[in-house]
Design a protein around this motif. Structure first.
Motif, PDB file in Angstrom:
ATOM      1  N   VAL A  64       0.872  -1.167   0.000  1.00 51.76           N
ATOM      2  CA  VAL A  64       0.000   0.000   0.000  1.00 51.76           C
ATOM      3  C   VAL A  64       0.908   1.215   0.000  1.00 51.76           C
ATOM      4  CG1 VAL A  64      -1.762   1.280   1.257  1.00 51.76           C
ATOM      5  CG2 VAL A  64      -1.795  -1.223   1.286  1.00 51.76           C
ATOM      6  N   ALA A  65       0.817   2.031  -1.036  1.00 56.28           N
ATOM      7  CA  ALA A  65       1.637   3.241  -1.120  1.00 56.28           C
ATOM      8  C   ALA A  65       0.840   4.416  -0.570  1.00 56.28           C
ATOM      9  CB  ALA A  65       2.042   3.504  -2.566  1.00 56.28           C
ATOM     10  N   MET A  66       1.466   5.179   0.313  1.00 58.36           N
ATOM     11  CA  MET A  66       0.805   6.347   0.892  1.00 58.36           C
ATOM     12  C   MET A  66       1.609   7.591   0.544  1.00 58.36           C
ATOM     13  SD  MET A  66      -0.579   4.790   4.502  1.00 58.36           S
ATOM     14  CE  MET A  66       0.970   4.840   5.322  1.00 58.36           C
ATOM     15  N   ASP A  67       0.866   8.645   0.189  1.00 58.38           N
ATOM     16  CA  ASP A  67       1.485   9.895  -0.209  1.00 58.38           C
ATOM     17  C   ASP A  67       0.620  11.030   0.302  1.00 58.38           C
ATOM     18  OD1 ASP A  67       1.776  12.280  -2.108  1.00 58.38           O
ATOM     19  OD2 ASP A  67       3.415  11.010  -2.787  1.00 58.38           O
ATOM     20  N   GLN A  68       1.249  12.074   0.796  1.00 50.97           N
ATOM     21  CA  GLN A  68       0.491  13.204   1.335  1.00 50.97           C
ATOM     22  C   GLN A  68      -0.406  13.863   0.290  1.00 50.97           C
ATOM     23  OE1 GLN A  68       3.528  15.754   2.817  1.00 50.97           O
ATOM     24  NE2 GLN A  68       4.154  16.495   0.829  1.00 50.97           N
ATOM     25  N   ARG A  69      -0.124  13.662  -0.966  1.00 44.32           N
ATOM     26  CA  ARG A  69      -0.959  14.231  -2.021  1.00 44.32           C
ATOM     27  C   ARG A  69      -1.992  13.236  -2.535  1.00 44.32           C
ATOM     28  NH1 ARG A  69       4.316  15.426  -2.779  1.00 44.32           N
ATOM     29  NH2 ARG A  69       4.495  13.669  -4.155  1.00 44.32           N
ATOM     30  N   GLY A  70      -2.026  12.051  -1.935  1.00 45.65           N
ATOM     31  CA  GLY A  70      -2.934  11.007  -2.369  1.00 45.65           C
ATOM     32  C   GLY A  70      -4.368  11.259  -1.937  1.00 45.65           C
ATOM     33  N   GLU A  71      -5.239  10.367  -2.340  1.00 45.01           N
ATOM     34  CA  GLU A  71      -6.661  10.460  -2.023  1.00 45.01           C
ATOM     35  C   GLU A  71      -6.909   9.969  -0.598  1.00 45.01           C
ATOM     36  OE1 GLU A  71     -10.661   8.129  -3.429  1.00 45.01           O
ATOM     37  OE2 GLU A  71      -9.211   8.703  -4.965  1.00 45.01           O
ATOM     38  N   ALA A  72      -7.684  10.733   0.165  1.00 51.24           N
ATOM     39  CA  ALA A  72      -8.016  10.344   1.540  1.00 51.24           C
ATOM     40  C   ALA A  72      -9.021   9.199   1.494  1.00 51.24           C
ATOM     41  CB  ALA A  72      -8.617  11.538   2.288  1.00 51.24           C
ATOM     42  N   MET A  73      -8.861   8.262   2.418  1.00 51.19           N
ATOM     43  CA  MET A  73      -9.752   7.119   2.505  1.00 51.19           C
ATOM     44  C   MET A  73     -10.407   7.102   3.889  1.00 51.19           C
ATOM     45  SD  MET A  73      -7.248   4.259   0.811  1.00 51.19           S
ATOM     46  CE  MET A  73      -8.496   2.989   0.774  1.00 51.19           C
ATOM     47  N   THR A  74     -11.577   6.500   3.972  1.00 55.34           N
ATOM     48  CA  THR A  74     -12.219   6.351   5.274  1.00 55.34           C
ATOM     49  C   THR A  74     -11.510   5.230   6.036  1.00 55.34           C
ATOM     50  OG1 THR A  74     -13.803   4.682   4.543  1.00 55.34           O
ATOM     51  CG2 THR A  74     -14.436   6.997   4.264  1.00 55.34           C
ATOM     52  N   SER A  75     -11.715   5.169   7.333  1.00 54.33           N
ATOM     53  CA  SER A  75     -11.086   4.105   8.108  1.00 54.33           C
ATOM     54  C   SER A  75     -11.648   2.745   7.763  1.00 54.33           C
ATOM     55  CB  SER A  75     -11.245   4.382   9.605  1.00 54.33           C
ATOM     56  OG  SER A  75     -12.606   4.466   9.950  1.00 54.33           O
ATOM     57  N   GLU A  76     -12.873   2.682   7.263  1.00 50.17           N
ATOM     58  CA  GLU A  76     -13.441   1.404   6.834  1.00 50.17           C
ATOM     59  C   GLU A  76     -12.665   0.864   5.664  1.00 50.17           C
ATOM     60  OE1 GLU A  76     -17.569   1.984   6.023  1.00 50.17           O
ATOM     61  OE2 GLU A  76     -18.055   2.317   8.112  1.00 50.17           O
TER      62      GLU A  76
END
Length: 76
Positions: A64-76
């Motif tokens: 799973v790649a995470m980036d500060q400019r990425g799309e926000a996801m819900t905790s679900e």
């Protein structure tokens, strides 16, 4: 669970928070930091950092790649 990140964490609030969460988890959390120290142009540096990150991913891992400019996801 492994977090593989570019750069080195410094002592302070963020590292303390990470250690707090690490103690709470019921499983092992490995934090792996990679860093390219050579002075490279921006495009070459991004490519090299990608290589360093991918080299530390265990075989068969779900990535799973995470980036500060990425799309926000819900905790679900």
């Amino acid at each position: 669970l492994s977090i593989i990140a570019v750069g080195r964490s410094r002592p302070g609030a963020e590292r303390d928070l990470l250690e707090d969460y690490r103690r709470r988890l019921p499983w092992t959390l490995d934090v792996i930091e990679v860093e390219e120290k050579r002075p490279l142009d921006a495009a070459t540096l991004r490519q090299r950092e990608a290589e360093l990150l991918l080299a530390r991913v265990p075989a068969g891992a779900l990535v799973v790649a995470m980036d500060q400019r990425g799309e926000a996801m819900t905790s679900e």
